[in-house]
Design a protein around this motif. Structure first.
Motif, short mmCIF file in Angstrom:
data_model
loop_
_atom_site.label_atom_id
_atom_site.label_comp_id
_atom_site.label_asym_id
_atom_site.label_seq_id
_atom_site.Cartn_x
_atom_site.Cartn_y
_atom_site.Cartn_z
N MET A 155 10.51 88.24 -0.98
CA MET A 155 10.77 86.75 -1.60
C MET A 155 9.32 86.42 -1.99
O MET A 155 8.34 86.08 -1.22
N VAL A 156 8.98 85.87 -3.19
CA VAL A 156 7.59 85.08 -3.48
C VAL A 156 8.08 83.67 -3.59
O VAL A 156 9.23 83.12 -3.44
N ALA A 177 8.88 80.53 -0.47
CA ALA A 177 9.45 81.96 -0.30
C ALA A 177 10.30 81.79 1.05
O ALA A 177 11.30 82.64 0.86
N LEU A 178 10.15 81.18 1.73
CA LEU A 178 10.98 81.04 3.08
C LEU A 178 12.23 80.08 2.65
O LEU A 178 13.36 80.64 3.31
N ALA A 179 12.13 79.16 1.84
CA ALA A 179 13.25 78.55 1.29
C ALA A 179 14.10 79.49 0.55
O ALA A 179 15.43 79.67 0.98
N VAL A 184 1.82 85.43 -1.75
CA VAL A 184 2.42 85.85 -0.51
C VAL A 184 4.05 86.48 -0.87
O VAL A 184 4.38 85.88 -1.93
N GLU A 185 4.40 87.34 -0.36
CA GLU A 185 5.71 88.21 -0.70
C GLU A 185 6.15 88.31 1.06
O GLU A 185 5.38 88.96 1.77
N ILE A 186 7.40 87.83 1.13
CA ILE A 186 7.76 88.21 2.47
C ILE A 186 9.29 88.55 2.44
O ILE A 186 10.23 88.09 1.46
N GLU A 187 9.65 89.65 3.13
CA GLU A 187 10.88 90.30 3.00
C GLU A 187 11.33 90.09 4.67
O GLU A 187 10.56 90.09 5.62
#
Length: 142
Positions: A31-32, A52-54, A120-123
């Motif tokens: 997620m970006v 991204a966290l949301a 940032v991108e978080i999976e």
């Protein structure tokens, strides 16, 4: 969920060394920091991280999961100095969206992300415990 902390190891700050969990696995794509319509509202690293966290929390909710079910996170950042320099503000944004839940995490600096404006991108991987008597979240995996 069981946090795995080998005896004598110092406690990590902001993540867990390992996590064991049983139940339904939920895998969330990277997620970006854009909104539900695919629009970025900021180029700021912390603001994009918060979004991204949301986005992750919104996807988890579709499976009946929440931030406390996250067992693993992988962060892809364009600039490790930007990530490390964001320190307190990044921690505050994380706690605002995820709370004081610290799963196993990795952070990797990458040359580029697929979305040009993304910083940032978080999976994540989450596990929703199976509440059957022989597979309770209180029982660690074999």
């Amino acid at each position: 969920m069981q946090v795995l902390q080998p005896p004598g190891w110092p406690r990590p700050k902001g993540y867990a060394n390992g996590v064991a969990a049983r139940g339904l696995q939920v895998h969330v794509s990277g997620m970006v920091g854009w909104d539900a319509e695919g629009r970025f509202h900021s180029d700021d690293f912390v603001a994009q991280t918060r979004q991204a966290l949301a986005n992750i929390v919104a996807v988890l909710a579709e499976a009946g999961a929440g931030p406390g079910h996250i067992v693993r996170m992988t962060w892809y950042v364009l600039d490790k100095r930007e990530y490390l320099g964001a320190g307190a503000a990044l921690g505050a944004a994380y706690r605002e969206v995820i709370g004081r839940h610290y799963p196993a995490m990795s952070a990797v600096q990458v040359a580029a992300l697929m979305e040009d404006r993304a910083r940032v991108e978080i999976e994540v991987t989450a596990v929703i415990p199976d509440n059957s008597p022989d597979n309770s979240s209180d029982n660690p995996p074999d």
